[in-house]
Design an enzyme around this catalytic site. Structure first.
Site, PDB file in Angstrom:
ATOM      1  N   CYS A 202      51.563  33.182  56.175  1.00  0.00           N
ATOM      2  CA  CYS A 202      51.781  33.412  57.605  1.00  0.00           C
ATOM      3  C   CYS A 202      51.820  34.913  57.905  1.00  0.00           C
ATOM      4  CB  CYS A 202      53.061  32.785  58.132  1.00  0.00           C
ATOM      5  SG  CYS A 202      53.116  31.008  57.953  1.00  0.00           S
TER       6      CYS A 202
ATOM      7  N   ARG B 178      46.392  36.046  55.575  1.00  0.00           N
ATOM      8  CA  ARG B 178      47.689  35.531  55.150  1.00  0.00           C
ATOM      9  C   ARG B 178      47.818  34.022  55.381  1.00  0.00           C
ATOM     10  NH1 ARG B 178      51.427  39.637  54.280  1.00  0.00           N
ATOM     11  NH2 ARG B 178      53.059  38.083  54.386  1.00  0.00           N
TER      12      ARG B 178
ATOM     13  N   TRP C 115      50.040  29.617  57.606  1.00  0.00           N
ATOM     14  CA  TRP C 115      49.719  28.878  56.388  1.00  0.00           C
ATOM     15  C   TRP C 115      50.768  27.767  56.336  1.00  0.00           C
ATOM     16  CZ3 TRP C 115      51.950  27.582  51.636  1.00  0.00           C
ATOM     17  CH2 TRP C 115      51.054  27.096  50.677  1.00  0.00           C
TER      18      TRP C 115
ATOM     19  N   GLY D 206      57.850  31.532  56.283  1.00  0.00           N
ATOM     20  CA  GLY D 206      58.827  31.138  55.264  1.00  0.00           C
ATOM     21  C   GLY D 206      59.257  29.698  55.448  1.00  0.00           C
TER      22      GLY D 206
ATOM     23  N   GLU E 184      39.886  33.756  34.038  1.00  0.00           N
ATOM     24  CA  GLU E 184      39.765  34.367  35.358  1.00  0.00           C
ATOM     25  C   GLU E 184      38.417  33.999  36.012  1.00  0.00           C
ATOM     26  OE1 GLU E 184      41.669  35.622  37.409  1.00  0.00           O
ATOM     27  OE2 GLU E 184      40.484  36.867  38.755  1.00  0.00           O
TER      28      GLU E 184
ATOM     29  N   LYS F 218      38.057  32.043  39.590  1.00  0.00           N
ATOM     30  CA  LYS F 218      37.269  32.560  40.719  1.00  0.00           C
ATOM     31  C   LYS F 218      36.327  31.475  41.236  1.00  0.00           C
ATOM     32  CE  LYS F 218      38.945  35.423  41.775  1.00  0.00           C
ATOM     33  NZ  LYS F 218      40.117  35.900  41.124  1.00  0.00           N
TER      34      LYS F 218
ATOM     35  N   GLU G 106      38.316  28.583  43.039  1.00  0.00           N
ATOM     36  CA  GLU G 106      38.920  28.872  44.352  1.00  0.00           C
ATOM     37  C   GLU G 106      37.886  29.227  45.404  1.00  0.00           C
ATOM     38  OE1 GLU G 106      41.726  32.131  44.398  1.00  0.00           O
ATOM     39  OE2 GLU G 106      40.475  33.338  43.101  1.00  0.00           O
TER      40      GLU G 106
ATOM     41  N   LYS H 285      46.686  34.455  51.046  1.00  0.00           N
ATOM     42  CA  LYS H 285      46.713  35.658  50.210  1.00  0.00           C
ATOM     43  C   LYS H 285      48.078  35.872  49.562  1.00  0.00           C
ATOM     44  CE  LYS H 285      44.840  39.346  48.495  1.00  0.00           C
ATOM     45  NZ  LYS H 285      43.955  39.091  47.348  1.00  0.00           N
TER      46      LYS H 285
HETATM   47  O1  M6R Z   1      50.148  38.725  45.079  1.00  0.00           O
HETATM   48  P1  M6R Z   1      50.157  38.158  43.679  1.00  0.00           P
HETATM   49  O2  M6R Z   1      49.408  39.000  42.719  1.00  0.00           O
HETATM   50  O3  M6R Z   1      51.547  37.871  43.191  1.00  0.00           O
HETATM   51  O4  M6R Z   1      49.399  36.773  43.802  1.00  0.00           O
HETATM   52  C1  M6R Z   1      49.289  35.929  42.690  1.00  0.00           C
HETATM   53  C2  M6R Z   1      48.287  34.829  42.920  1.00  0.00           C
HETATM   54  O5  M6R Z   1      48.650  34.071  44.046  1.00  0.00           O
HETATM   55  C3  M6R Z   1      46.869  35.366  43.121  1.00  0.00           C
HETATM   56  O6  M6R Z   1      46.437  36.124  42.030  1.00  0.00           O
HETATM   57  C4  M6R Z   1      45.891  34.183  43.310  1.00  0.00           C
HETATM   58  O7  M6R Z   1      45.799  33.467  42.133  1.00  0.00           O
HETATM   59  C5  M6R Z   1      44.527  34.653  43.773  1.00  0.00           C
HETATM   60  N1  M6R Z   1      44.024  33.732  44.760  1.00  0.00           N
HETATM   61  C6  M6R Z   1      43.526  34.678  42.685  1.00  0.00           C
HETATM   62  O8  M6R Z   1      42.262  35.067  43.107  1.00  0.00           O
END
Ligand code: M6R
Length: 621
Positions: A2, A27, A78, A105, A490, A494, A497, A616
């Site tokens: 959000c 967000r 969100w 939240g 990783e 990618k 997602e 995000k």
């Molecule tokens: O802000 P953060 O690095 O704590 O976020 C962690 C994960 O939510 C973030 O890396 C997520 O997996 C991404 N979508 C990956 O591309």
């Protein structure tokens, strides 16, 4: 999760708020909404499920003239409580339409509060946890000890709420005032001249001001056009806040000529890695950003935990290779969401490294808190200056790559890996497990990496062409060994997602223990080869793995070091990357995987900046 913005000043609030929502849409994009105050007895609200574009269409249809005013707030959602529908979109109003709220939240005790309101005859009109807050403020303002006092009414309600929240309230009878509060989720104040802003992050207002104030935990801010006042939830002033100057520019938060932020962010990786290194080798020594840990403490640690989520967790897996190799300290890498629930053995001689791009991720934040309760010391690796995780940590290393807007982590991931190396070298230096000239040598090699990352970017046309060939595959597997294994994980993340495809990463050695059963004719497998010089044993073992899968019909896409001719006969497609020291190779081998996933997703027609169901910053557990 959000995005929230509030504005009081002299400009057209609707324009300011909608622009801010556009920048914060990463967000959350389940719905968007605005509330504008112009002195009328009801607050003008428009809200719509789906992307911001839906709200803009709705505003155009309703007539923007109906949303004139110089005070306003907005929200991009969100969804947590309640489906992503119009009726659950924020802002929510009380039954009179005089009070409005937006929220980021979770209000954990919303159920008894809802029951209390319903028992008093209040009809709630959404399925959200948020709505209780607006009715409670309305009732506190109407009667009782806080009657007629907007700020006191809001405070009285805030004290009753449990959970993690940023809440912003407006009241039609107080059109030049916004009351906002934070507990755990983010809130920054933008300080302008004759205008004030509040937002979930600074991208909302950098167009207007660079002066910002980070609020602390359980603080409330009241903004008017002339200034701001911060108190705790009891209304006491004098609470500590952190004023800072924003060093990102607007262009850094915009697409810079690319169709997607993600593509721009992939290209920014050489600069991000270089920036993350700047200033960290001074007078022959590695230095961190905010080091509140004495060298003596660094010497006395007997164990390291790395905690993180998603891509940051994959970066953490890579930290293990470097830190153990350079310091001989045992390193455990844990998903932050699992860490505190399994009762890890921690004490003051444990270093916990918390990796988070946003610095807001609820799971990682709670892992940090758990570690601190157990007396462990915490070092944060973070991309967001002043976010909650670095604030609560004992030392901080910032990844200086500017705002990452694309939901998929790219430049954050590469700079997190870079920061891991700095942490490893700082530990090795303090503990004497590397001589100063060795530390200097590793740092010099790191400094050479941005140029090599830039060279890998030149493979983009070839990688895209390969990606288009496999864009309709139903499954893609990724194989690696040693540091290539987290890279494989990783690469698979990618693709999942962004392209919504089944993708899995495996350690090459595990293949014969099960995953090889997945191999069938035509299945694409992306293989991350180690350097034939750096890890010759692993190279030959992975070469054998490629043979095994090719013999079973797999189509192999191999990422290998330039000049590695041994792999050529077994690669249906070969992507060459420059030679690099073994530990640093992930900075190169990850890049083609990012480009691959982005191109597959685009070919399948998806928005790579805003993948479905994701946000995000994940500020709920
Ligand atoms: O802000 P953060 O690095 O704590 O976020 C962690 C994960 O939510 C973030 O890396 C997520 O997996 C991404 N979508 C990956 O591309």
């Amino acid at each position: 999760m959000c995005g929230i913005v509030g504005y009081v000043g002299y400009r057209d609030a609707l324009g300011v708020v909608v622009d801010a929502l556009r920048r914060m849409e990463y967000r959350g994009y389940d719905s968007a909404g605005v509330a504008i105050l112009d002195g009328a007895s009801e607050i003008a609200v428009e809200r719509k499920a789906g992307r911001l574009a839906n709200l803009e269409a709705e505003l155009a249809e309703a007539g923007v003239a109906n949303f004139a005013g110089t005070t306003g707030m907005g929200h991009t959602r969100w969804a947590t409580h309640g489906a992503p529908t119009d009726r659950n979109a924020h802002p929510h109003r009380d039954t009179t339409g005089a009070v409005a709220v937006v929220h980021n939240g979770i209000i954990e005790n919303f159920a008894p509060l809802r029951h209390e309101l319903e028992s008093a005859g209040v009809e709630l009109r959404s399925d959200t946890d948020t709505e209780v807050a607006v009715h409670l403020v309305s009732r506190a303002y109407t009667s009782g000890p806080t009657a007629g006092d907007f700020v006191a009414s809001a405070l009285s309600v805030l004290r009753r709420l449990e959970g993690a929240f940023t809440l912003v309230f407006t009241h039609a009878e107080h059109p030049g005032t916004i009351v906002a509060a934070r507990r755990s989720t983010p809130l920054v104040v933008g300080v302008g001249k004759g205008e004030m802003f509040i937002a979930s992050d600074v991208t909302a207002f950098i167009e207007y001001t660079r002066d910002a104030v980070e609020l602390g935990q359980d603080q409330v801010v009241v903004i008017t056009a002339d200034g701001y006042a911060v108190t705790d939830f009891d209304g006491n002033s004098g609470v500590p806040t952190r004023p800072f100057t924003i060093d990102w520019d607007l262009a850094a938060a915009e697409k810079g000529g690319h169709d997607y932020f993600m593509l721009k962010e992939i290209e920014e990786q050489p600069a991000g890695v270089a920036e993350t290194l700047i200033g960290h080798f001074d007078n022959g020594r590695i230095v961190l950003d905010e080091q509140r840990l004495a060298d003596q403490e660094l010497r006395e640690f007997d164990k390291v935990f790395v905690v993180a989520c998603g891509s940051s967790y994959h970066a953490g897996l890579l930290a293990k290779y470097a830190i153990e190799h350079w310091t001989r300290l045992p390193v455990e890498v844990e998903l932050a969401s699992e860490f505190r629930y399994r009762d890890p053995v921690l004490d003051r001689s444990t270093l916990v490294v918390a990796i988070s791009q946003s610095g807001e991720t609820a799971d990682t934040l709670e892992a940090v808190r758990h570690a601190k309760e157990q007396k462990a010391r915490v070092l944060a690796i973070c991309n967001t200056n002043g976010a909650q995780i670095p604030r609560e940590s004992d030392a901080v290393l910032y990844t200086r790559t500017g705002p990452e807007i694309g939901v998929a982590s790219t430049k954050a991931f590469l700079t997190q890996i870079t920061a891991n190396y700095l942490v490893g070298l700082a530990l090795a230096q303090a503990r004497g497990t590397k001589y100063p000239d060795e530390v200097a040598g590793e740092f010099a090699q790191l400094e050479a990496m941005p140029e090599l990352v830039a060279r890998v970017l030149e493979t983009a046309p070839q990688v895209r062409e390969i990606a288009r060939r496999f864009a309709r595959a139903s499954t893609v597997l990724f194989l690696g060994r040693h540091v290539g294994y987290p890279v494989a994980l990783e690469g698979a993340l990618k693709l999942k997602e962004l392209a919504y495809m089944h993708a899995e990463g495996f350690a090459g050695g595990e293949l014969k223990h099960g995953p090889i059963a997945l191999i069938e004719d035509g299945l694409p497998v992306i293989v991350v080869m180690p350097s034939p010089k750096g890890r010759a044993v692993l190279h030959s073992k992975l070469l054998s793995n490629i043979r095994e899968i090719q013999a079973r019909g797999a189509r192999t896409i191999v990422i290998a070091e330039e000049g590695d001719d041994t792999v050529r006969p077994f690669a249906d497609h070969l992507i060459e990357i420059p030679a690099a020291p073994t530990l640093f190779q992930p900075l190169l081998s990850t890049v083609p995987l990012q480009i691959f996933a982005a191109e597959v997703a685009q070919t399948r027609g998806y928005d790579i900046d805003k993948p479905r169901n994701l946000a995000k910053s994940v500020t709920v557990e």
